[in-house]
Design a protein around this motif. Structure first.
Motif, short mmCIF file in Angstrom:
data_model
loop_
_atom_site.label_atom_id
_atom_site.label_comp_id
_atom_site.label_asym_id
_atom_site.label_seq_id
_atom_site.Cartn_x
_atom_site.Cartn_y
_atom_site.Cartn_z
N ILE A 170 0.84 -1.20 0.00
CA ILE A 170 0.00 0.00 0.00
C ILE A 170 0.87 1.25 0.00
O ILE A 170 1.81 1.37 0.80
CB ILE A 170 -0.94 0.00 1.22
CG1 ILE A 170 -1.87 -1.22 1.14
CG2 ILE A 170 -1.75 1.28 1.29
CD1 ILE A 170 -2.78 -1.37 2.33
N LYS A 171 0.57 2.16 -0.92
CA LYS A 171 1.38 3.38 -1.03
C LYS A 171 0.76 4.53 -0.24
O LYS A 171 1.47 5.34 0.34
CB LYS A 171 1.50 3.80 -2.50
CG LYS A 171 2.10 2.74 -3.41
CD LYS A 171 3.50 3.15 -3.82
CE LYS A 171 4.20 2.15 -4.74
NZ LYS A 171 3.84 0.75 -4.61
N LYS A 172 -0.56 4.63 -0.28
CA LYS A 172 -1.25 5.74 0.39
C LYS A 172 -2.40 5.21 1.23
O LYS A 172 -3.07 4.26 0.84
CB LYS A 172 -1.82 6.73 -0.65
CG LYS A 172 -0.76 7.49 -1.41
CD LYS A 172 -1.38 8.47 -2.38
CE LYS A 172 -2.10 7.72 -3.48
NZ LYS A 172 -2.77 8.53 -4.46
N VAL A 173 -2.64 5.89 2.32
CA VAL A 173 -3.68 5.43 3.26
C VAL A 173 -5.06 5.40 2.59
O VAL A 173 -5.92 4.60 2.96
CB VAL A 173 -3.66 6.30 4.54
CG1 VAL A 173 -4.27 7.67 4.31
CG2 VAL A 173 -4.37 5.58 5.68
N GLU A 174 -5.24 6.22 1.52
CA GLU A 174 -6.52 6.24 0.79
C GLU A 174 -6.87 4.85 0.26
O GLU A 174 -8.05 4.50 0.16
CB GLU A 174 -6.47 7.23 -0.38
CG GLU A 174 -6.56 8.69 0.01
CD GLU A 174 -5.31 9.23 0.67
OE1 GLU A 174 -4.21 8.65 0.45
OE2 GLU A 174 -5.40 10.21 1.42
N GLU A 175 -5.85 4.08 -0.10
CA GLU A 175 -6.11 2.73 -0.62
C GLU A 175 -6.84 1.88 0.42
O GLU A 175 -7.64 1.01 0.08
CB GLU A 175 -4.81 2.05 -1.02
CG GLU A 175 -4.14 2.70 -2.22
CD GLU A 175 -2.79 2.06 -2.51
OE1 GLU A 175 -2.71 0.81 -2.65
OE2 GLU A 175 -1.79 2.80 -2.59
N TYR A 224 -8.90 3.15 2.75
CA TYR A 224 -10.29 3.62 2.79
C TYR A 224 -11.05 3.03 1.62
O TYR A 224 -12.22 2.66 1.73
CB TYR A 224 -10.34 5.15 2.80
CG TYR A 224 -9.67 5.77 4.00
CD1 TYR A 224 -9.90 5.24 5.27
CD2 TYR A 224 -8.79 6.83 3.88
CE1 TYR A 224 -9.28 5.78 6.39
CE2 TYR A 224 -8.16 7.38 5.00
CZ TYR A 224 -8.41 6.84 6.25
OH TYR A 224 -7.79 7.36 7.35
N ASP A 225 -10.39 2.96 0.43
CA ASP A 225 -11.04 2.43 -0.77
C ASP A 225 -11.54 0.99 -0.58
O ASP A 225 -12.59 0.63 -1.11
CB ASP A 225 -10.09 2.46 -1.98
CG ASP A 225 -9.85 3.88 -2.47
OD1 ASP A 225 -10.62 4.78 -2.05
OD2 ASP A 225 -8.91 4.09 -3.26
N PHE A 269 1.00 1.84 8.49
CA PHE A 269 -0.11 2.79 8.62
C PHE A 269 -0.66 2.76 10.04
O PHE A 269 -1.82 2.47 10.28
CB PHE A 269 -1.20 2.50 7.56
CG PHE A 269 -0.70 2.72 6.17
CD1 PHE A 269 -0.63 4.00 5.64
CD2 PHE A 269 -0.25 1.65 5.41
CE1 PHE A 269 -0.13 4.22 4.36
CE2 PHE A 269 0.27 1.86 4.13
CZ PHE A 269 0.32 3.14 3.61
N GLU A 282 -1.52 4.97 11.88
CA GLU A 282 -2.62 5.91 12.15
C GLU A 282 -4.02 5.29 11.96
O GLU A 282 -4.99 5.85 12.46
CB GLU A 282 -2.48 7.17 11.27
CG GLU A 282 -2.63 6.97 9.76
CD GLU A 282 -1.34 6.62 9.03
OE1 GLU A 282 -0.44 5.99 9.65
OE2 GLU A 282 -1.22 6.98 7.84
#
Ligand code: ATP
Ligand code: MG
Length: 141
Positions: free
Chosen positions: A83-88, A90-91, A113, A115
């Motif tokens: 995973i590169k970004k935390v948005e992934e 949430y997706d 992550f 957080e």
């Protein structure tokens, strides 16, 4: 199992024994976050725990981010490694997974992550010492 717990295992069998003892303390809604370098045995421990619950076909979710098993017990098995970004997260509906109080949740590379992790979850920290020897710590934090 009294926490914090720390031990040194010398073989896959010893890791399986420890994972089985720990599995017996788990209940629906629990979250177990794994920290440890590549190949230290995070997936190995999840497989051993799943076996305790009668689930045999566990594979690493590195590419899928999450694999779910809905058999005798429900298991969500995450791997944050790719995973590169935390948005992934949430997706894929990570929050919804964790609200699911029916499942036991396992997260490899959880520290990537931090957080998104709730407080007061199990943490398993694995350190490769040599060959089949690993230090395994279990805490609740
Ligand atoms: N004492 C031990 N405990 C656990 N695994 C061991 C032990 N000794 C050797 N191994 C081997 O180490 C490897 C651990 O691989 P595993 O896929 O579980 O690591 P991982 O931490 O999930 O790696 P990744 O970061 O790539 O997801 C397995 O091939 C397993 O057979
Ligand atoms: Mg793995």
């Amino acid at each position: 199992m009294q926490l914090p717990f720390s031990t040194i295992v010398n073989s896959e069998d010893e890791t399986t024994q420890l994972a089985t003892t720990f599995a017996a303390t788990l209940k629906a809604g629990d979250i177990v976050a794994f920290t440890g370098d590549l190949g230290t045995g995070k997936t190995f421990i999840v497989k051993s725990i799943a076996k305790y619950f009668g689930i045999e076909d566990v594979t690493s979710p590195t590419f899928s981010i999450v694999n779910t098993y809905d058999e005798k017990v429900k298991i969500n098995h995450f791997d944050f490694y790719r995973i590169k970004k935390v948005e992934e997260l949430y997706d894929i509906g990570f929050d919804e997974y964790l609200c699911d109080n029916v499942a036991i949740n396992f997260i490899e590379w959880a520290e990537m992550f931090e957080e998104v992790l709730p407080l007061n979850i199990y943490r398993i920290v694995i350190t490769h010492l040599s060959d089949s020897k690993r230090e395994i710590k279990i805490i609740r934090k």
